[in-house]
Design an enzyme around this catalytic site. Structure first.
Site, PDB file in Angstrom:
ATOM      1  CE  LYS A 220      -4.511  -1.363   1.681  1.00  0.00           C
ATOM      2  NZ  LYS A 220      -4.378  -2.792   2.060  1.00  0.00           N
TER       3      LYS A 220
ATOM      4  CD  GLU B  99     -12.004   5.561   2.228  1.00  0.00           C
ATOM      5  OE1 GLU B  99     -11.951   6.778   1.941  1.00  0.00           O
ATOM      6  OE2 GLU B  99     -11.612   4.665   1.462  1.00  0.00           O
TER       7      GLU B  99
ATOM      8  CB  SER C 258      -0.094  -8.094  -1.190  1.00  0.00           C
ATOM      9  OG  SER C 258      -0.924  -8.914  -0.379  1.00  0.00           O
TER      10      SER C 258
HETATM   11  C1  LIG Z   1      -5.138  -3.876   1.573  1.00  0.00           C
HETATM   12  C2  LIG Z   1      -4.405  -5.114   1.273  1.00  0.00           C
HETATM   13  C3  LIG Z   1      -4.773  -5.949   0.199  1.00  0.00           C
HETATM   14  C4  LIG Z   1      -5.993  -5.704  -0.653  1.00  0.00           C
HETATM   15  O1  LIG Z   1      -5.968  -4.543  -1.423  1.00  0.00           O
HETATM   16  P1  LIG Z   1      -5.783  -4.590  -2.996  1.00  0.00           P
HETATM   17  O2  LIG Z   1      -6.100  -3.191  -3.402  1.00  0.00           O
HETATM   18  O3  LIG Z   1      -6.731  -5.603  -3.550  1.00  0.00           O
HETATM   19  O4  LIG Z   1      -4.392  -4.970  -3.265  1.00  0.00           O
HETATM   20  C5  LIG Z   1      -3.999  -7.065  -0.075  1.00  0.00           C
HETATM   21  N1  LIG Z   1      -2.921  -7.374   0.677  1.00  0.00           N
HETATM   22  C6  LIG Z   1      -2.543  -6.606   1.724  1.00  0.00           C
HETATM   23  C7  LIG Z   1      -1.348  -7.019   2.521  1.00  0.00           C
HETATM   24  C8  LIG Z   1      -3.269  -5.455   2.062  1.00  0.00           C
HETATM   25  O5  LIG Z   1      -2.884  -4.703   3.105  1.00  0.00           O
END
Ligand SMILES: *Cc1c(COP(=O)(O)O)cnc(C)c1O
Length: 400
Positions: A94, A116, A382
């Site tokens: 993010k 938000e 992610s």
């Molecule tokens: C917020 C988040 C997501 C989901 O958000 P996307 O916009 O779909 O990528 C996925 N993995 C992590 C670690 C997150 O914090």
């Protein structure tokens, strides 16, 4: 798919019939201002150089790719590799778009960021960016979510953000969006609204994808360096869809590479038990854009569930709806139990504790590996799972 990224979305922010901007008239000039600034800055070498410097010296990019040797050996099918966004500063992808949004705001002469947050992950990333640039930061969060995600509220406050508790309605994400937009309208001269995924009105799906593209571009070079080939399959979890669009961007123009988005199937296929928007949803309008969404009996956004709070959104980024409609990306799913198995496997067998969101991508990659011996799979890790360890171990134990 040659030139796909340059030609999508169109000038009005449409990916086929999805996307666009459906917002109250009083917001229109302010989103237009952001769009004009982005069009200019995305071609400015000063802006791009600033961003490159931040990626390297603050975020710690490039993040590596790791080969999941033990898990791949055990499955005996395809080889699985992961892009390590868990090693990006603050522990998830993010920050890639939050830093770029804050830099954009600074170049626009703004001094404040407003957003938000649901589970608090976007709020923490944005508060981090605000601190870096010496900007004010105002995060709206439902009281129910504040109680549930207390550590993230503490982080945001430590980072200097003002957290505005939202106490009306269901006191969760939807009300937080309304509250944040209301506040933004009062201070559009000095603030920008910073959306946390490839969702919302144009130009956010375009901007956030392009801010996340760094993940895919790095991963492509690293994968070729490591294996002398491109991957056969690229996999990412889909909440709003930003980490997926980031990784896919490095590979989408190469038609032979199979792309897979993974939606959360939760506890069952019943409405309310999952957040598998593309799998079960229908066309509709949500939060200022046209896409696929899960609707309740009144046509409103339906209640959703996922073990991963970052994935429980009843809509999806318009580009995913489009890529689904043309068949370029396959959308599959992983259930809560499959996700937990992947969470434990990655921790125990590879020494990486993944976020529950990312564990969906790993779970799917493990299923895909079984069916595709001799091939290679690149999945997006992610984020890291530190935020999830108390919840998982208290509720489900240690996975023995
Ligand atoms: C917020 C988040 C997501 C989901 O958000 P996307 O916009 O779909 O990528 C996925 N993995 C992590 C670690 C997150 O914090």
């Amino acid at each position: 798919m040659k030139n796909y990224l340059k030609s999508h979305p169109d000038r009005d922010g449409f990916f086929g019939k999805y996307g666009g901007s459906f917002i109250p008239p009083e917001l229109v000039p302010h989103f237009k201002e952001i769009q004009v600034a982005y069009d200019r800055l995305s071609k400015s070498s000063e802006y791009l150089n600033d961003l490159r410097y931040i990626r390297k010296h603050f975020q710690g990019r490039p993040t590596p790719i790791s080969h999941l040797r033990n898990i791949s050996d055990e499955i005996g099918g395809a080889q699985i590799y992961v892009k390590r966004e868990d090693l990006n500063h603050t522990g998830a992808h993010k920050l890639n778009h939050c830093m770029a949004e804050a830099l954009l705001a600074k170049h626009m002469g703004k001094t404040k960021l407003i957003a938000e947050t649901g589970a608090g992950q976007h709020g923490v990333a944005l508060a981090t960016a605000a601190a870096y640039f010496g900007m004010e930061c105002e995060i709206h969060m439902g009281e129910v979510d504040i109680a549930k995600e207390h550590p993230n509220m503490v982080r945001m406050k430590l980072l200097g953000a003002t957290v505005v508790p939202v106490s009306f309605g269901a006191k969760t994400l939807k009300e937080a969006v309304d509250s944040a937009f209301g506040s933004y309208l009062q201070q559009t001269d000095k603030a920008i609204y910073a959306i946390g995924s490839v969702v919302g009105p144009h130009p956010f799906p375009l901007m956030v994808r392009n801010f996340q593209k760094v993940v895919g571009l790095e991963a492509r070079d690293q994968f070729v360096e490591m294996t002398d080939e491109l991957p056969d399959h690229v996999v990412a979890c889909v909440g709003g869809g930003s980490n997926a669009m980031g990784l896919f961007s490095g590979f989408i123009e190469e038609e032979q590479i199979r792309l897979h988005g993974v939606e959360p199937m939760g506890t069952s296929e019943k409405l309310g038990d999952h957040a598998a928007t593309i799998t079960f949803g229908e066309d509709g309008e949500i939060h200022g854009f046209r896409s696929i969404m899960l609707k309740d009996e009144n046509g409103e956004p339906a209640p959703v569930h996922s073990i991963a709070s970052g994935l429980d959104y009843p809509g999806v980024g318009p580009e995913h709806a489009y890529l689904h409609s043309i068949g370029r990306v396959t959308y599959g799913s992983a259930s809560d139990p499959e996700t937990l198995d992947a969470f434990y496997a990655l921790s125990r067998k590879e020494g990486i504790i993944p976020a529950l969101e990312s564990s969906h991508a790993i779970a799917y990659a493990m299923k895909l590996a079984k069916d595709n011996p001799g091939q290679s799979i690149l999945a997006n890790l992610s984020g890291r799972g530190d935020k999830d360890i108390d919840y998982v171990t208290e509720k489900f134990g240690f996975g023995e």
